[in-house]
Design a protein around this motif. Sequence first.
Motif, PDB file in Angstrom:
ATOM      1  N   TYR A 118       7.042   9.878  14.127  1.00  0.00           N
ATOM      2  CA  TYR A 118       8.242   9.550  13.361  1.00  0.00           C
ATOM      3  C   TYR A 118       8.587  10.713  12.447  1.00  0.00           C
ATOM      4  CZ  TYR A 118       7.042   4.797  14.802  1.00  0.00           C
ATOM      5  OH  TYR A 118       6.732   3.693  15.538  1.00  0.00           O
ATOM      6  N   GLU A 119       9.882  10.885  12.244  1.00  0.00           N
ATOM      7  CA  GLU A 119      10.364  11.920  11.329  1.00  0.00           C
ATOM      8  C   GLU A 119      10.474  11.335   9.920  1.00  0.00           C
ATOM      9  OE1 GLU A 119      14.321  14.689  10.496  1.00  0.00           O
ATOM     10  OE2 GLU A 119      14.238  13.355  12.244  1.00  0.00           O
ATOM     11  N   ILE A 120       9.907  12.038   8.947  1.00  0.00           N
ATOM     12  CA  ILE A 120       9.970  11.579   7.552  1.00  0.00           C
ATOM     13  C   ILE A 120      11.342  11.938   6.990  1.00  0.00           C
ATOM     14  CG2 ILE A 120       8.947  11.748   5.252  1.00  0.00           C
ATOM     15  CD1 ILE A 120       6.356  12.713   6.617  1.00  0.00           C
TER      16      ILE A 120
ATOM     17  N   ARG B  30      10.232  -0.887  -3.680  1.00  0.00           N
ATOM     18  CA  ARG B  30      11.129  -1.750  -2.914  1.00  0.00           C
ATOM     19  C   ARG B  30      11.196  -1.245  -1.474  1.00  0.00           C
ATOM     20  NH1 ARG B  30      16.286  -1.915  -1.094  1.00  0.00           N
ATOM     21  NH2 ARG B  30      17.349  -3.943  -1.122  1.00  0.00           N
ATOM     22  N   VAL B  31      10.986  -2.166  -0.523  1.00  0.00           N
ATOM     23  CA  VAL B  31      10.999  -1.812   0.897  1.00  0.00           C
ATOM     24  C   VAL B  31      12.377  -2.128   1.470  1.00  0.00           C
ATOM     25  CG1 VAL B  31       9.970  -2.254   3.159  1.00  0.00           C
ATOM     26  CG2 VAL B  31       8.535  -2.296   1.099  1.00  0.00           C
ATOM     27  N   PRO B  32      13.051  -1.154   2.078  1.00  0.00           N
ATOM     28  CA  PRO B  32      14.370  -1.413   2.685  1.00  0.00           C
ATOM     29  C   PRO B  32      14.302  -2.526   3.728  1.00  0.00           C
ATOM     30  CG  PRO B  32      13.953   0.943   2.533  1.00  0.00           C
ATOM     31  CD  PRO B  32      12.667   0.265   2.174  1.00  0.00           C
ATOM     32  N   ASP B  33      15.426  -3.208   3.923  1.00  0.00           N
ATOM     33  CA  ASP B  33      15.460  -4.378   4.802  1.00  0.00           C
ATOM     34  C   ASP B  33      15.076  -4.056   6.244  1.00  0.00           C
ATOM     35  OD1 ASP B  33      16.231  -5.904   2.659  1.00  0.00           O
ATOM     36  OD2 ASP B  33      18.378  -5.840   3.136  1.00  0.00           O
ATOM     37  N   GLU B  34      15.429  -2.848   6.731  1.00  0.00           N
ATOM     38  CA  GLU B  34      15.165  -2.536   8.137  1.00  0.00           C
ATOM     39  C   GLU B  34      13.696  -2.199   8.415  1.00  0.00           C
ATOM     40  OE1 GLU B  34      17.510   1.126   6.576  1.00  0.00           O
ATOM     41  OE2 GLU B  34      17.190  -0.979   6.028  1.00  0.00           O
ATOM     42  N   ILE B  35      12.921  -1.984   7.367  1.00  0.00           N
ATOM     43  CA  ILE B  35      11.494  -1.689   7.560  1.00  0.00           C
ATOM     44  C   ILE B  35      10.764  -2.981   7.913  1.00  0.00           C
ATOM     45  CG2 ILE B  35       9.368  -0.918   6.427  1.00  0.00           C
ATOM     46  CD1 ILE B  35      11.302   1.322   7.041  1.00  0.00           C
ATOM     47  N   VAL B  36       9.986  -2.955   9.004  1.00  0.00           N
ATOM     48  CA  VAL B  36       9.259  -4.151   9.431  1.00  0.00           C
ATOM     49  C   VAL B  36       7.762  -4.037   9.179  1.00  0.00           C
ATOM     50  CG1 VAL B  36      10.971  -4.759  11.174  1.00  0.00           C
ATOM     51  CG2 VAL B  36       9.039  -3.288  11.800  1.00  0.00           C
ATOM     52  N   LYS B  37       7.294  -2.818   8.909  1.00  0.00           N
ATOM     53  CA  LYS B  37       5.855  -2.641   8.731  1.00  0.00           C
ATOM     54  C   LYS B  37       5.592  -1.378   7.926  1.00  0.00           C
ATOM     55  CE  LYS B  37       3.209  -3.621  12.198  1.00  0.00           C
ATOM     56  NZ  LYS B  37       2.454  -3.585  13.482  1.00  0.00           N
ATOM     57  N   VAL B  38       4.523  -1.425   7.126  1.00  0.00           N
ATOM     58  CA  VAL B  38       4.070  -0.247   6.383  1.00  0.00           C
ATOM     59  C   VAL B  38       2.728   0.182   6.962  1.00  0.00           C
ATOM     60  CG1 VAL B  38       3.402   0.699   4.142  1.00  0.00           C
ATOM     61  CG2 VAL B  38       5.257  -0.979   4.278  1.00  0.00           C
TER      62      VAL B  38
ATOM     63  N   TYR C 134       0.839  -1.199   0.000  1.00  0.00           N
ATOM     64  CA  TYR C 134       0.000   0.000   0.000  1.00  0.00           C
ATOM     65  C   TYR C 134       0.871   1.245   0.000  1.00  0.00           C
ATOM     66  CZ  TYR C 134      -3.568  -3.253   1.755  1.00  0.00           C
ATOM     67  OH  TYR C 134      -4.420  -4.305   1.904  1.00  0.00           O
ATOM     68  N   ASP C 135       0.273   2.373  -0.355  1.00  0.00           N
ATOM     69  CA  ASP C 135       0.905   3.662  -0.077  1.00  0.00           C
ATOM     70  C   ASP C 135       0.890   3.856   1.437  1.00  0.00           C
ATOM     71  OD1 ASP C 135       1.109   4.093  -2.770  1.00  0.00           O
ATOM     72  OD2 ASP C 135      -0.549   5.513  -2.897  1.00  0.00           O
ATOM     73  N   GLY C 136       2.027   4.246   2.001  1.00  0.00           N
ATOM     74  CA  GLY C 136       2.061   4.424   3.451  1.00  0.00           C
ATOM     75  C   GLY C 136       3.440   4.831   3.925  1.00  0.00           C
ATOM     76  N   TYR C 137       3.689   4.578   5.206  1.00  0.00           N
ATOM     77  CA  TYR C 137       4.952   4.966   5.829  1.00  0.00           C
ATOM     78  C   TYR C 137       5.581   3.747   6.477  1.00  0.00           C
ATOM     79  CZ  TYR C 137       3.531   9.745   4.978  1.00  0.00           C
ATOM     80  OH  TYR C 137       3.154  10.909   4.359  1.00  0.00           O
ATOM     81  N   GLY C 138       6.860   3.511   6.138  1.00  0.00           N
ATOM     82  CA  GLY C 138       7.568   2.364   6.670  1.00  0.00           C
ATOM     83  C   GLY C 138       8.269   2.697   7.968  1.00  0.00           C
ATOM     84  N   ILE C 139       8.154   1.800   8.936  1.00  0.00           N
ATOM     85  CA  ILE C 139       8.819   2.000  10.219  1.00  0.00           C
ATOM     86  C   ILE C 139       9.671   0.785  10.544  1.00  0.00           C
ATOM     87  CG2 ILE C 139       7.026   3.540  11.096  1.00  0.00           C
ATOM     88  CD1 ILE C 139       5.934   1.183  12.710  1.00  0.00           C
ATOM     89  N   SER C 140      10.676   1.000  11.395  1.00  0.00           N
ATOM     90  CA  SER C 140      11.606  -0.081  11.724  1.00  0.00           C
ATOM     91  C   SER C 140      11.380  -0.638  13.118  1.00  0.00           C
ATOM     92  CB  SER C 140      13.057   0.420  11.598  1.00  0.00           C
ATOM     93  OG  SER C 140      13.267   1.532  12.450  1.00  0.00           O
ATOM     94  N   ASP C 141      10.287  -0.238  13.788  1.00  0.00           N
ATOM     95  CA  ASP C 141       9.937  -0.834  15.072  1.00  0.00           C
ATOM     96  C   ASP C 141       8.429  -1.055  15.107  1.00  0.00           C
ATOM     97  OD1 ASP C 141       8.687   1.571  15.563  1.00  0.00           O
ATOM     98  OD2 ASP C 141      10.225   2.322  16.928  1.00  0.00           O
TER      99      ASP C 141
ATOM    100  N   LEU D 231      15.140   4.293  14.472  1.00  0.00           N
ATOM    101  CA  LEU D 231      13.925   3.830  15.147  1.00  0.00           C
ATOM    102  C   LEU D 231      12.820   4.874  15.147  1.00  0.00           C
ATOM    103  CD1 LEU D 231      15.374   1.899  18.227  1.00  0.00           C
ATOM    104  CD2 LEU D 231      14.389   0.958  16.132  1.00  0.00           C
ATOM    105  N   ASN D 232      13.176   6.137  15.196  1.00  0.00           N
ATOM    106  CA  ASN D 232      12.166   7.190  15.243  1.00  0.00           C
ATOM    107  C   ASN D 232      12.003   7.876  13.890  1.00  0.00           C
ATOM    108  OD1 ASN D 232      11.611   6.890  18.053  1.00  0.00           O
ATOM    109  ND2 ASN D 232      13.556   7.914  18.491  1.00  0.00           N
ATOM    110  N   GLU D 233      12.417   7.168  12.845  1.00  0.00           N
ATOM    111  CA  GLU D 233      12.334   7.732  11.495  1.00  0.00           C
ATOM    112  C   GLU D 233      11.408   6.879  10.627  1.00  0.00           C
ATOM    113  OE1 GLU D 233      16.747   9.796  11.105  1.00  0.00           O
ATOM    114  OE2 GLU D 233      16.449   7.736  10.383  1.00  0.00           O
ATOM    115  N   THR D 234      10.913   7.501   9.580  1.00  0.00           N
ATOM    116  CA  THR D 234      10.031   6.792   8.646  1.00  0.00           C
ATOM    117  C   THR D 234      10.319   7.250   7.227  1.00  0.00           C
ATOM    118  OG1 THR D 234       7.737   6.225   8.118  1.00  0.00           O
ATOM    119  CG2 THR D 234       8.156   8.489   8.791  1.00  0.00           C
ATOM    120  N   VAL D 235       9.929   6.418   6.279  1.00  0.00           N
ATOM    121  CA  VAL D 235      10.065   6.729   4.855  1.00  0.00           C
ATOM    122  C   VAL D 235       8.699   6.563   4.205  1.00  0.00           C
ATOM    123  CG1 VAL D 235      11.173   6.105   2.677  1.00  0.00           C
ATOM    124  CG2 VAL D 235      12.442   5.904   4.810  1.00  0.00           C
ATOM    125  N   LYS D 236       8.335   7.546   3.385  1.00  0.00           N
ATOM    126  CA  LYS D 236       7.071   7.432   2.657  1.00  0.00           C
ATOM    127  C   LYS D 236       7.251   6.435   1.511  1.00  0.00           C
ATOM    128  CE  LYS D 236       3.419  10.142   0.468  1.00  0.00           C
ATOM    129  NZ  LYS D 236       2.982  11.496   0.027  1.00  0.00           N
TER     130      LYS D 236
END
Length: 402
Positions: A78-80, A107-115, A61-68, A96-101
Motif C-alpha cells: 500500500y502507498e502511504i 479518529r479513523v476515517p469511515d472508509e478504513i476497515v482495519k488497522v 493501536y499505532d498502525g496503518y489503516g486500509i480500506s480492503d 484501495l491500494n492506499e494506506t494512512v498511518k
Amino acid sequence: MSEYMDKQREVIYLHEAQARLNQLSFEPKTVSVSLHDALNETLAKNISAPFPLPNFRRAEYDGYGISDVTDLDSSAQYEIVGEIGAGDRFTRDIGLNETVKLMTGCRVPDEIVKVIPIEKVTVYEDKRIQVNENETKANITEIGYEVEQGQVILKAGTQLTAAKLSLAAAFGIKRIKVYQKISVGILTTGSELIDIKSTTKEGTTFDSNQILLTLLVEESGGQVVLCDTVSDDLDEIDRRIVEMSHQCDLILTSGGVSVGDYDYIAAIAQREKLLFNKIAMRPGSCTTAFCYKHVPVIGLSGNPGACFTGFYFLAEPMIQKFRKQASRLVYKKMTLAQSIPQKNTFERYLRATHSYGRVQPLAKNQSSALQASAETTCFIKIPANTHCTKEMEVDVWLLPCR
C-alpha cells in the motif's frame, strides 16, 4: 435523681438500639457541586451520556489503516498517503491500494476497515508498506462501543469514586447533584475537660473525645458545623443542645450519660423523646439516644474506648443513612488468636487487630483505655456469659480506613 433514672432504664440489645435509630426519618437535601468536590459523596440524580463513547471511530493501536481486506496476502502493498495523529482530522479519500498511518486514539476515517499494527508491516523508503502477517482483528473501537447516547452512566445512590467522576468528566460534565453532607453538632461535657491548647492542671483531662468525634464525623462523610465543650452544668448543657438543634441534623454528645449526680445528658433525655438509655453491651452500656424536637441526639460515653466503639456502631450508620449509603463497617466471621476466659452478663465489643482471617483482642481494652483505639482495625463481639476459646469463630466488624 440518679436513682430514679436508673430504675427507668430499659435494657435493650445493640441491634435493637440500631433499629430504633434507623427508624428515624431523614430528608437529605441535594446540592450541585464540581467534580473535584464530589469525591466520596453520593450521587442524587442519574447521569446519562449526552453523546456516545467513543463519539468517533478510534484506532486501538499505532498502525496503518486500509480500506480492503487483501492483507490476507502477505505480498499486499500500500502507498502511504498521509498520517493522522490524536485530535487530527483527515479529509482526503483513501483508495484501495492506499494506506494512512494512524496513531493510537486517533479518529479513523469511515472508509478504513482495519488497522494493521506497525509490527506487522515493513515500511519502505518510497512511502510504501508491505503486510507481513495476517491481522484478524479490525483494531477499531466503533462509535458507542463503550456507552450509547442516552445510556445511564452513573445511577443515583452511587458513591462517587475518582474513576466514576472521571467517567463524568469524559462527557464534559462539570457539575453534578449530590446529597448534602449531614450537619453534625458535637458537645463534650465534663468539668474536668480542658482544651488541648490549655495548660494541664491536677485533676484535669485534655478533651481528646472532641477531636476524636470531629475527625470520625468528617472521615465518615459528615460535616461538623458546631463543636463545644461545657462543664457539668445542666442549664448550660441544655442551652447548647437547643442552639445546636437549630443548625444540625444530628447531635453527638460525650459524657454525662451514666447514673451519677452530674450526668445531665441522661437527665435531659428523660424529658425528651427517649429512644433508649441502656444497651446490653460493654463498653458503653449507658449510651443514650433521644430526639430534641426533630433532631436526634446520641449521647456517647465520656470514656474514650466506649465513645470510639459507640460512634462506629450507632453514629456512623446514621451519617451513612443521611448520605443514602450503608455503614462502612464490614461484617466477617474470623477465628480468635487467643482465648478470652473472662465472662460478662452483657455482650462485649472488644477492640482488636486482624490478619489473615484471625483476630487478636488488644491487651488494654477497658472502657477508659485510649491507646487501644489508635491500634484498632476491627471489633470482636463476645457473646454474653461466654468463655471464648482459642480458634473459636466469632463475629467481627472491620473498620474502614484501617
